[in-house]
Design a protein around this motif. Sequence first.
Motif, PDB file in Angstrom:
ATOM      1  N   ALA A  98      20.395  41.445  40.046  1.00  0.00           N
ATOM      2  CA  ALA A  98      20.105  42.595  40.910  1.00  0.00           C
ATOM      3  C   ALA A  98      18.608  42.724  41.171  1.00  0.00           C
ATOM      4  CB  ALA A  98      20.643  43.875  40.274  1.00  0.00           C
ATOM      5  N   GLY A  99      17.775  42.334  40.196  1.00  0.00           N
ATOM      6  CA  GLY A  99      16.323  42.415  40.369  1.00  0.00           C
ATOM      7  C   GLY A  99      15.829  41.513  41.490  1.00  0.00           C
ATOM      8  N   PRO A 100      16.039  40.176  41.375  1.00  0.00           N
ATOM      9  CA  PRO A 100      15.625  39.296  42.472  1.00  0.00           C
ATOM     10  C   PRO A 100      16.306  39.630  43.795  1.00  0.00           C
ATOM     11  CG  PRO A 100      16.081  38.028  40.488  1.00  0.00           C
ATOM     12  CD  PRO A 100      16.521  39.426  40.208  1.00  0.00           C
ATOM     13  N   ILE A 167      11.426  34.446  43.394  1.00  0.00           N
ATOM     14  CA  ILE A 167      11.481  33.037  42.986  1.00  0.00           C
ATOM     15  C   ILE A 167      11.105  32.882  41.522  1.00  0.00           C
ATOM     16  CG2 ILE A 167      10.487  30.743  43.340  1.00  0.00           C
ATOM     17  CD1 ILE A 167      12.399  31.632  45.548  1.00  0.00           C
ATOM     18  N   PHE A 168      10.041  33.548  41.105  1.00  0.00           N
ATOM     19  CA  PHE A 168       9.590  33.409  39.721  1.00  0.00           C
ATOM     20  C   PHE A 168      10.658  33.895  38.747  1.00  0.00           C
ATOM     21  CE2 PHE A 168       7.254  34.844  35.923  1.00  0.00           C
ATOM     22  CZ  PHE A 168       6.608  33.663  35.594  1.00  0.00           C
ATOM     23  N   ASN A 169      11.296  35.018  39.065  1.00  0.00           N
ATOM     24  CA  ASN A 169      12.285  35.578  38.145  1.00  0.00           C
ATOM     25  C   ASN A 169      13.591  34.790  38.116  1.00  0.00           C
ATOM     26  OD1 ASN A 169      11.634  38.317  36.696  1.00  0.00           O
ATOM     27  ND2 ASN A 169      10.560  38.381  38.654  1.00  0.00           N
ATOM     28  N   LEU A 170      13.793  33.899  39.060  1.00  0.00           N
ATOM     29  CA  LEU A 170      14.990  33.065  39.053  1.00  0.00           C
ATOM     30  C   LEU A 170      14.805  31.783  38.236  1.00  0.00           C
ATOM     31  CD1 LEU A 170      16.217  33.526  42.725  1.00  0.00           C
ATOM     32  CD2 LEU A 170      17.339  34.349  40.640  1.00  0.00           C
ATOM     33  N   ASP A 177      15.205  36.513  34.740  1.00  0.00           N
ATOM     34  CA  ASP A 177      16.575  36.816  35.151  1.00  0.00           C
ATOM     35  C   ASP A 177      17.431  35.572  35.339  1.00  0.00           C
ATOM     36  OD1 ASP A 177      15.838  39.526  35.229  1.00  0.00           O
ATOM     37  OD2 ASP A 177      15.069  39.303  37.266  1.00  0.00           O
ATOM     38  N   GLY A 178      16.824  34.482  35.748  1.00  0.00           N
ATOM     39  CA  GLY A 178      17.585  33.258  35.975  1.00  0.00           C
ATOM     40  C   GLY A 178      18.263  32.731  34.735  1.00  0.00           C
ATOM     41  N   SER A 179      17.749  33.084  33.554  1.00  0.00           N
ATOM     42  CA  SER A 179      18.351  32.605  32.305  1.00  0.00           C
ATOM     43  C   SER A 179      19.757  33.160  32.114  1.00  0.00           C
ATOM     44  CB  SER A 179      17.475  32.970  31.108  1.00  0.00           C
ATOM     45  OG  SER A 179      17.400  34.382  30.937  1.00  0.00           O
TER      46      SER A 179
END
Length: 231
Positions: A98-100, A167-170, A177-179
């Motif tokens: 939800a963040g990205p 992009i960074f958070n994915l 968040d991507g984890s």
Amino acid sequence: MLNDIILIIFFYAIFAYSVIIHEVAHGYMALLLGDPTAKYAGRLTANPLKHIDPFLTVILPLVMIFTLGIAFGGAKPVPYNPYNLRNQKWGPTWVALAGPASNIIIVIFFTILAKLVSLPTALKVDIINNLRQADWSALATVVQGSPATILFTICTMAIFWNVLIAIFNLIPFPPLDGSKLLFALLPIKMEIVAILEQYGFILLFVFVFLFVGPLSLLLNFFWQLFFTLSL
């Protein structure tokens, strides 16, 4: 000089609100999926005082903006209890994404708005190039005294930051968040997940150091894509 500082303040303010919206989106998704922790903590609000981390939201990004023209940072993480989520397998993933997703929505909104701003294409390109090079003096000269150029500049700042944050958070390393998507898709044992989360920051720094080239190419691709669409 004063106009340069005003632009930097706008640049920072858009960054700060972008990371705050990112965190609030986590909280709202958790609430929709059954966890009211963020709501009870008073974090489902746009009030920046509820979200600011003195180092991550203020000191680190401001120092980086003034020295490098770009920044990393964040807001205080919104609390949530994954055991309250109705879907224990995919719930944490939806909360994380939800963040990205909120940042991507912001990018799309400001790309459309920038497209609607009536300015010559050459002038728009000049604003984008000055922003990406962090040439505040040149940017201040271009936008001075024109509401349309000021609006377009704000749009490009929002596109710049929200592409970067999304992009960074994915990146699939804890605590990003991507984890959560990685852990949901792959059959990783809980013991390994615990180790990855414990040493996530170290692994993340190693990853960024080793893959800074490909990561920059990815960011530049999406920056170029949305900036081109905004012309």
